[in-house]
Write a protein that holds these residues in place. Structure first.
Motif, PDB file in Angstrom:
ATOM      1  N   LEU A 132      12.599  -0.132  -0.413  1.00 12.76           N
ATOM      2  CA  LEU A 132      11.696  -0.424   0.627  1.00 12.76           C
ATOM      3  C   LEU A 132      11.541  -1.851   1.087  1.00 12.76           C
ATOM      4  O   LEU A 132      12.049  -2.786   0.393  1.00 12.76           O
ATOM      5  CB  LEU A 132      10.098  -0.217   0.036  1.00 12.76           C
ATOM      6  N   SER A 133      11.228  -1.970   2.236  1.00 14.43           N
ATOM      7  CA  SER A 133      11.204  -3.548   2.893  1.00 14.43           C
ATOM      8  C   SER A 133      10.174  -4.386   2.315  1.00 14.43           C
ATOM      9  O   SER A 133       9.479  -3.802   1.819  1.00 14.43           O
ATOM     10  CB  SER A 133      11.377  -3.461   4.336  1.00 14.43           C
ATOM     11  N   LEU A 134      10.145  -5.749   2.296  1.00 17.14           N
ATOM     12  CA  LEU A 134       9.039  -6.561   1.739  1.00 17.14           C
ATOM     13  C   LEU A 134       7.962  -6.236   2.831  1.00 17.14           C
ATOM     14  O   LEU A 134       6.816  -6.230   2.037  1.00 17.14           O
ATOM     15  CB  LEU A 134       9.601  -8.165   2.039  1.00 17.14           C
ATOM     16  N   VAL A 135       7.993  -5.795   3.790  1.00 22.35           N
ATOM     17  CA  VAL A 135       6.890  -5.625   4.946  1.00 22.35           C
ATOM     18  C   VAL A 135       6.398  -4.317   4.249  1.00 22.35           C
ATOM     19  O   VAL A 135       4.923  -4.135   3.855  1.00 22.35           O
ATOM     20  CB  VAL A 135       7.165  -5.417   6.134  1.00 22.35           C
ATOM     21  N   GLU A 136       6.826  -3.439   3.893  1.00 18.52           N
ATOM     22  CA  GLU A 136       6.510  -2.258   3.101  1.00 18.52           C
ATOM     23  C   GLU A 136       5.473  -2.286   2.068  1.00 18.52           C
ATOM     24  O   GLU A 136       4.690  -1.750   1.564  1.00 18.52           O
ATOM     25  CB  GLU A 136       7.496  -0.962   3.053  1.00 18.52           C
ATOM     26  N   LEU A 137       6.629  -3.282   1.181  1.00 18.72           N
ATOM     27  CA  LEU A 137       6.015  -3.356  -0.185  1.00 18.72           C
ATOM     28  C   LEU A 137       4.601  -4.332  -0.311  1.00 18.72           C
ATOM     29  O   LEU A 137       3.699  -3.863  -0.997  1.00 18.72           O
ATOM     30  CB  LEU A 137       6.875  -4.264  -1.067  1.00 18.72           C
ATOM     31  N   GLY A 138       4.642  -5.308   0.723  1.00 16.83           N
ATOM     32  CA  GLY A 138       3.366  -6.073   0.840  1.00 16.83           C
ATOM     33  C   GLY A 138       2.263  -5.130   1.297  1.00 16.83           C
ATOM     34  O   GLY A 138       1.144  -5.460   0.823  1.00 16.83           O
ATOM     35  N   ILE A 139       2.376  -4.302   2.384  1.00 13.76           N
ATOM     36  CA  ILE A 139       1.390  -3.353   2.761  1.00 13.76           C
ATOM     37  C   ILE A 139       0.978  -2.203   1.778  1.00 13.76           C
ATOM     38  O   ILE A 139      -0.231  -2.036   1.335  1.00 13.76           O
ATOM     39  CB  ILE A 139       1.868  -2.667   3.962  1.00 13.76           C
ATOM     40  N   GLY A 140       1.944  -1.834   0.871  1.00  8.95           N
ATOM     41  CA  GLY A 140       1.814  -0.854  -0.308  1.00  8.95           C
ATOM     42  C   GLY A 140       1.025  -1.611  -1.396  1.00  8.95           C
ATOM     43  O   GLY A 140       0.222  -0.788  -1.910  1.00  8.95           O
ATOM     44  N   ALA A 141       1.144  -2.940  -1.266  1.00 13.25           N
ATOM     45  CA  ALA A 141       0.339  -3.470  -2.665  1.00 13.25           C
ATOM     46  C   ALA A 141      -1.129  -3.562  -2.429  1.00 13.25           C
ATOM     47  O   ALA A 141      -1.838  -3.405  -3.427  1.00 13.25           O
ATOM     48  CB  ALA A 141       0.777  -4.966  -2.484  1.00 13.25           C
ATOM     49  N   LEU A 142      -1.582  -3.304  -1.132  1.00 11.28           N
ATOM     50  CA  LEU A 142      -2.859  -3.219  -0.675  1.00 11.28           C
ATOM     51  C   LEU A 142      -3.554  -2.021  -1.425  1.00 11.28           C
ATOM     52  O   LEU A 142      -4.790  -2.227  -1.778  1.00 11.28           O
ATOM     53  CB  LEU A 142      -3.096  -3.334   0.836  1.00 11.28           C
ATOM     54  N   PHE A 143      -2.973  -1.085  -1.381  1.00 14.28           N
ATOM     55  CA  PHE A 143      -3.363   0.379  -1.731  1.00 14.28           C
ATOM     56  C   PHE A 143      -3.613   0.311  -3.362  1.00 14.28           C
ATOM     57  O   PHE A 143      -4.058   1.285  -3.958  1.00 14.28           O
ATOM     58  CB  PHE A 143      -2.822   1.514  -1.198  1.00 14.28           C
ATOM     59  N   LEU A 144      -3.137  -0.714  -4.051  1.00 14.99           N
ATOM     60  CA  LEU A 144      -3.146  -0.573  -5.638  1.00 14.99           C
ATOM     61  C   LEU A 144      -4.529  -1.095  -6.146  1.00 14.99           C
ATOM     62  O   LEU A 144      -4.602  -1.112  -7.464  1.00 14.99           O
ATOM     63  CB  LEU A 144      -2.039  -1.503  -6.015  1.00 14.99           C
ATOM     64  N   GLU A 145      -5.340  -1.806  -5.292  1.00 18.93           N
ATOM     65  CA  GLU A 145      -6.609  -2.404  -5.715  1.00 18.93           C
ATOM     66  C   GLU A 145      -7.750  -1.320  -5.422  1.00 18.93           C
ATOM     67  O   GLU A 145      -7.724  -0.476  -4.396  1.00 18.93           O
ATOM     68  CB  GLU A 145      -6.771  -3.490  -4.880  1.00 18.93           C
ATOM     69  N   SER A 146      -8.780  -1.542  -6.092  1.00 23.21           N
ATOM     70  CA  SER A 146      -9.868  -0.774  -5.792  1.00 23.21           C
ATOM     71  C   SER A 146     -11.082  -1.648  -6.046  1.00 23.21           C
ATOM     72  O   SER A 146     -11.080  -2.628  -6.602  1.00 23.21           O
ATOM     73  CB  SER A 146     -10.095   0.467  -6.835  1.00 23.21           C
ATOM     74  N   TRP A 147     -11.850  -1.478  -5.075  1.00 22.17           N
ATOM     75  CA  TRP A 147     -13.487  -2.061  -4.650  1.00 22.17           C
ATOM     76  C   TRP A 147     -14.304  -2.084  -5.995  1.00 22.17           C
ATOM     77  O   TRP A 147     -14.207  -0.840  -6.737  1.00 22.17           O
ATOM     78  CB  TRP A 147     -13.943  -1.210  -3.566  1.00 22.17           C
ATOM     79  N   PRO A 148     -14.770  -3.139  -6.299  1.00 23.43           N
ATOM     80  CA  PRO A 148     -14.841  -4.335  -5.469  1.00 23.43           C
ATOM     81  C   PRO A 148     -13.777  -5.448  -6.159  1.00 23.43           C
ATOM     82  O   PRO A 148     -13.974  -6.676  -5.808  1.00 23.43           O
ATOM     83  CB  PRO A 148     -16.278  -5.010  -5.917  1.00 23.43           C
TER      84      PRO A 148
END
Length: 414
Positions: A132-148
């Motif tokens: 994956l590209s760095l752009v894809e990895l950076g966006i994908g990392a957003l989904f590894l977190e959970s609120w709050p």
């Protein structure tokens, strides 16, 4: 006893606010030579003691000054335009900036962190994502977190500032009508005025702040950038400085005393910081005495950090009140640019660190990163912000370009 600040722009405090913001750029620029790999995009296993002391010193007073000035200028706006106008302004220039900027900032920084980990070897990606590209990895990392438990990046201070403003204004709405009927508050105000005007006022206020620092989980002042859940000691600390700044707006005569003692105050702050850093080092390394007396050493270092904090806050307020009292186009320009610079600086700084930090000593990398970052950031401000709607959004006004001189003026005929 109550003397509001002058109606005009306070050039010294404007410059101080810019100073507090821009120190954040310096602080982040040295972290590759202070923190371990993984805690920063580029880290080190042999931290520089000089830079570690620099980080500790800056961290002990920088945001305290910022929240104090936020309260000071908040009181000024409310006095001129009313509470409703002030709250709308804060919602637009603080809360909206945080809400719009958070996730794009997280994606960019996530990509840079991954790049740093791959470049310096502290990160090993699973085989299924290596393509994956760095752009894809950076966006994908957003989904590894959970609120709050969401990483707030360096923009966390906007979240805490917005919350502080909301809580303070709600409390003010309740207390202000009562305060007007309680004459004893005038006596308390006079006593506090005399306390703050005294030479040892920073020491007395440090005693008040120390219990708050003891409640911190880290070695000095915690950075609550990993969750939306309020870190109560941090909220209390910055809330007190905000309230102090609000009170100072009505007691502007005190700045003359701060200005007379600014050199000695800054010197005391720096000297105490050096001593306290030794104690913090003992705690971090688990020295025998520190292990045997953890609570005593925590109280001692918390008190020392409080002393550093208060003398530095008073000293730098006095310094800027005196040295930058007169208008300066250059200082005004940097003050206007400082908010934009701080908001967008971290990706620029980290990207430059990926290039300059590995393989170079800190005394080469840190100056180069700062010079290059400030050149890029100020240029971006001048081209994309100063004369645009973004400048009006961030600074509350759009700068107007100076009109070109008439032909006869250029020719020296008039």
């Amino acid at each position: 006893m109550s003397e509001p600040a002058a109606a005009g722009r306070d050039h010294g405090l404007d410059a101080l606010r810019a100073f507090a913001l821009l120190l954040g750029v310096l602080l982040h620029s040295v972290l590759p030579f202070v923190v371990a790999p993984g805690h920063w995009a580029v880290g080190t296993k042999e931290p520089s003691k000089v830079l570690a002391l620099t980080v500790y010193y800056l961290h002990s007073f920088r945001l305290e000054i910022f929240f104090l000035l936020a309260g000071f200028f908040g009181a000024m706006v409310v006095a001129r335009r009313g509470a409703g106008s002030y709250l709308r302004d804060r919602a637009r220039r603080i809360l909206l900036v945080f809400a719009i900027g958070l996730y794009p900032m997280k994606a960019v920084l996530g990509a840079l962190w991954i790049a740093g980990g791959l470049e310096t070897g502290w990160l090993d990606l699973p085989p299924d994502v290596r393509s994956l590209s760095l752009v894809e990895l950076g966006i994908g990392a957003l989904f590894l977190e959970s609120w709050p438990n969401i990483t707030l990046t360096h923009l966390w201070f906007l979240y805490y500032l917005a919350c502080t403003v909301a809580l303070f204004m709600a409390l003010r709405a309740v207390v202000a009508p009562i305060g007007r009927r309680v004459t004893a508050l005038d006596a308390i105000d006079r006593v506090f005025f005399r306390l703050v005007s005294a030479r040892l006022a920073p020491l007395a206020l440090a005693i008040v702040v120390t219990p708050i620092l003891v409640m911190m989980t880290g070695m000095d002042i915690d950075t609550p950038d990993s969750t939306f859940v309020w870190h109560l000691p941090v909220m209390l600390l910055y809330g007190l400085f905000f309230a102090f700044g609000w009170w100072l707006h009505w007691h502007a005569a005190l700045f003359a005393g701060f200005a007379r003692r600014w050199r000695s105050s800054i010197a005391i702050g720096i000297i105490v910081a050096i001593v306290v850093a030794i104690g913090i080092g003992m705690r971090a390394k688990g020295a025998p005495w520190a292990v045997a007396h953890p609570l005593a050493l925590k109280w001692l270092t918390s008190f020392g950090t409080s002393v550093t904090m208060m003398f530095s806050v008073f000293g730098w307020m006095g310094c800027f009140h005196r040295v930058f009292a007169n208008a300066s186009p250059a200082v005004r320009y940097v003050a206007d640019a400082s908010y934009w610079v701080y908001i967008v600086h971290l990706p620029v700084v980290v990207a430059l660190q990926l290039v300059l930090a590995p393989g170079n000593p800190w005394w080469i990398a840190v100056p180069c990163v700062n010079v290059a970052a400030m050149a890029i950031l100020l240029a971006s401000y001048h081209v994309f912000v100063r004369y645009t709607w973004i400048g009006a959004w961030l600074n509350g006004r759009r700068a107007v370009k100076a009109a070109a001189p008439a032909p006869e003026q250029r020719a020296g005929l008039s």
